[in-house]
Design a protein around this motif. Structure first.
Motif, short mmCIF file in Angstrom:
data_model
loop_
_atom_site.label_atom_id
_atom_site.label_comp_id
_atom_site.label_asym_id
_atom_site.label_seq_id
_atom_site.Cartn_x
_atom_site.Cartn_y
_atom_site.Cartn_z
N SER A 146 38.41 26.06 33.52
CA SER A 146 39.73 26.32 34.08
C SER A 146 40.80 25.59 33.31
O SER A 146 41.90 26.12 33.06
N ARG A 147 40.50 24.37 32.92
CA ARG A 147 41.45 23.58 32.13
C ARG A 147 41.71 24.25 30.79
O ARG A 147 42.86 24.31 30.34
N LEU A 148 40.66 24.75 30.15
CA LEU A 148 40.82 25.44 28.87
C LEU A 148 41.71 26.67 29.04
O LEU A 148 42.62 26.91 28.23
N CYS A 149 41.45 27.45 30.09
CA CYS A 149 42.28 28.63 30.35
C CYS A 149 43.73 28.23 30.64
O CYS A 149 44.66 28.95 30.28
N VAL A 193 22.99 26.45 36.54
CA VAL A 193 24.39 26.58 36.96
C VAL A 193 24.61 27.96 37.57
O VAL A 193 24.25 28.98 36.99
N LYS A 194 25.19 28.00 38.76
CA LYS A 194 25.40 29.25 39.48
C LYS A 194 26.88 29.63 39.42
O LYS A 194 27.71 29.13 40.17
N PHE A 195 27.16 30.55 38.49
CA PHE A 195 28.54 30.95 38.29
C PHE A 195 29.11 31.72 39.48
O PHE A 195 30.31 31.70 39.73
N LYS A 196 28.26 32.39 40.22
CA LYS A 196 28.72 33.18 41.36
C LYS A 196 29.27 32.31 42.49
O LYS A 196 30.02 32.79 43.33
N GLU A 197 28.89 31.04 42.52
CA GLU A 197 29.32 30.15 43.59
C GLU A 197 30.61 29.41 43.27
O GLU A 197 31.07 28.60 44.06
N PHE A 198 31.19 29.70 42.11
CA PHE A 198 32.44 29.04 41.75
C PHE A 198 33.55 29.45 42.70
O PHE A 198 33.76 30.64 42.95
N ARG A 203 39.56 30.57 43.86
CA ARG A 203 40.92 30.09 44.13
C ARG A 203 41.14 28.72 43.50
O ARG A 203 42.21 28.47 42.91
N LEU A 204 40.16 27.84 43.58
CA LEU A 204 40.27 26.51 42.98
C LEU A 204 40.38 26.61 41.47
O LEU A 204 41.09 25.84 40.82
N PHE A 205 39.66 27.56 40.90
CA PHE A 205 39.70 27.79 39.45
C PHE A 205 41.13 28.09 39.00
O PHE A 205 41.64 27.50 38.04
N PHE A 206 41.78 29.01 39.70
CA PHE A 206 43.12 29.42 39.31
C PHE A 206 44.17 28.35 39.63
O PHE A 206 45.16 28.20 38.89
N ILE A 207 43.96 27.60 40.70
CA ILE A 207 44.88 26.50 41.01
C ILE A 207 44.85 25.45 39.91
O ILE A 207 45.89 24.99 39.43
N ASN A 208 43.65 25.06 39.49
CA ASN A 208 43.51 24.08 38.42
C ASN A 208 44.07 24.61 37.11
O ASN A 208 44.68 23.86 36.33
N MET A 209 43.87 25.90 36.85
CA MET A 209 44.39 26.50 35.63
C MET A 209 45.92 26.45 35.61
O MET A 209 46.52 26.09 34.59
#
Length: 271
Positions: A244-247, A153-158, A161-167
């Motif tokens: 993101s959902r957890l956050c 899993v490559k965390f750097k490629e996340f 912006r999508l992470f925060f939108i989903n959050m």
């Protein structure tokens, strides 16, 4: 003051199960991509979404009754504590879903294959999956997440912006009903208007989810099946969405009162 009641515990369990189901829904696309049967996987995904939405609708009247049974003295404080417990239950349910993710990914892969074998008959599938033989077999596949699950899993490629939108969408969806009910206490003369605003809030959150989140994951899942993308990429995206959902459920604790005050203020322009 005794904040815990049998009704509150019942609602907490309900919300815990709802958020566990919604978290485990991410495992369906992973399973579909693994067995190269995305369409069948999406049919199971839709079933889980419907069950989750129905369960959410069923618990709403019970949650609303917490307002009606709140003591007249310190009603705002009493209800706030109870509602924050419900938000905490959403966080706990999401965490539980995360713990079961590897297990359910493996089980869903087999469920998708069985769905195809049963010619798409969901009742026949449920009859097979709920048989003692398959329950025992499912327990043998149970395992908690390990560090090896994150291998590749490559965390750097996340996409941040999508992470925060989903959050943010998750936070809004989590507090939609609760903030609207609390707004009814803040503005009792416009209580009915405030309560009915919850449908609009959750509707907007659902639309944003369908527009910004679901298509991204679906395209990646299709790329995996068509050999234009890697399974690791899909797993990375799914893990990011779950994190993101957890956050988002944690963020909901901070947005709860703000959302209630905003709804109470907004109702002045409707009435």
């Amino acid at each position: 003051m005794d904040y815990f009641t049998g009704k509150l515990i019942f609602i907490i369990l309900f919300i815990f199960i709802i958020h566990s189901i919604e978290t485990l829904a991410y495992a369906v696309r992973l399973s579909g991509a693994r067995v190269k049967m995305i369409a069948s996987a999406l049919s199971l995904f839709n079933i889980m979404v419907i069950v989750s939405r129905l369960a959410n609708m069923m618990q709403q009247p019970f949650t609303g009754s917490l307002i009606d049974t709140a003591p007249k003295e310190n009603a705002l404080e009493f209800v706030e504590v109870q509602f924050r417990m419900l938000i905490g239950a959403s966080t706990a349910g999401t965490l539980f879903g995360i713990l079961l993710l590897p297990t359910f990914t493996a089980l869903f892969s087999r469920a998708i294959i069985h769905l195809s074998a049963e010619k798409g008959s969901v009742p026949s599938l449920m009859k097979r999956l709920l048989s003692p033989q398959y329950i025992r077999r499912g327990l043998n596949h149970f395992s908690f997440p390990r560090v090896q699950y994150l291998k590749g899993v490559k965390f750097k490629e996340f996409p941040i912006r999508l992470f925060f939108i989903n959050m943010l969408i998750t936070a809004i969806y989590t507090i939609g009903v609760l903030s609207a009910l609390y707004a009814a206490l803040l503005a009792p003369e416009r209580a009915a208007t405030a309560v009915m605003a919850s449908g609009l809030i959750n509707g907007i959150a659902t639309i944003l989810l369908v527009i910004f989140i679901d298509p991204k994951i679906s395209v990646i899942a299709d790329d995996v099946v068509n050999r234009r993308g890697s399974y690791i990429q899909l797993k990375s995206m799914s893990i990011m969405m779950i994190a993101s959902r957890l956050c988002g459920t944690i963020l909901a604790q901070f947005l709860f009162l703000w959302g209630a005050k905003y709804i109470a203020w907004f109702t002045r322009f409707i009435v």
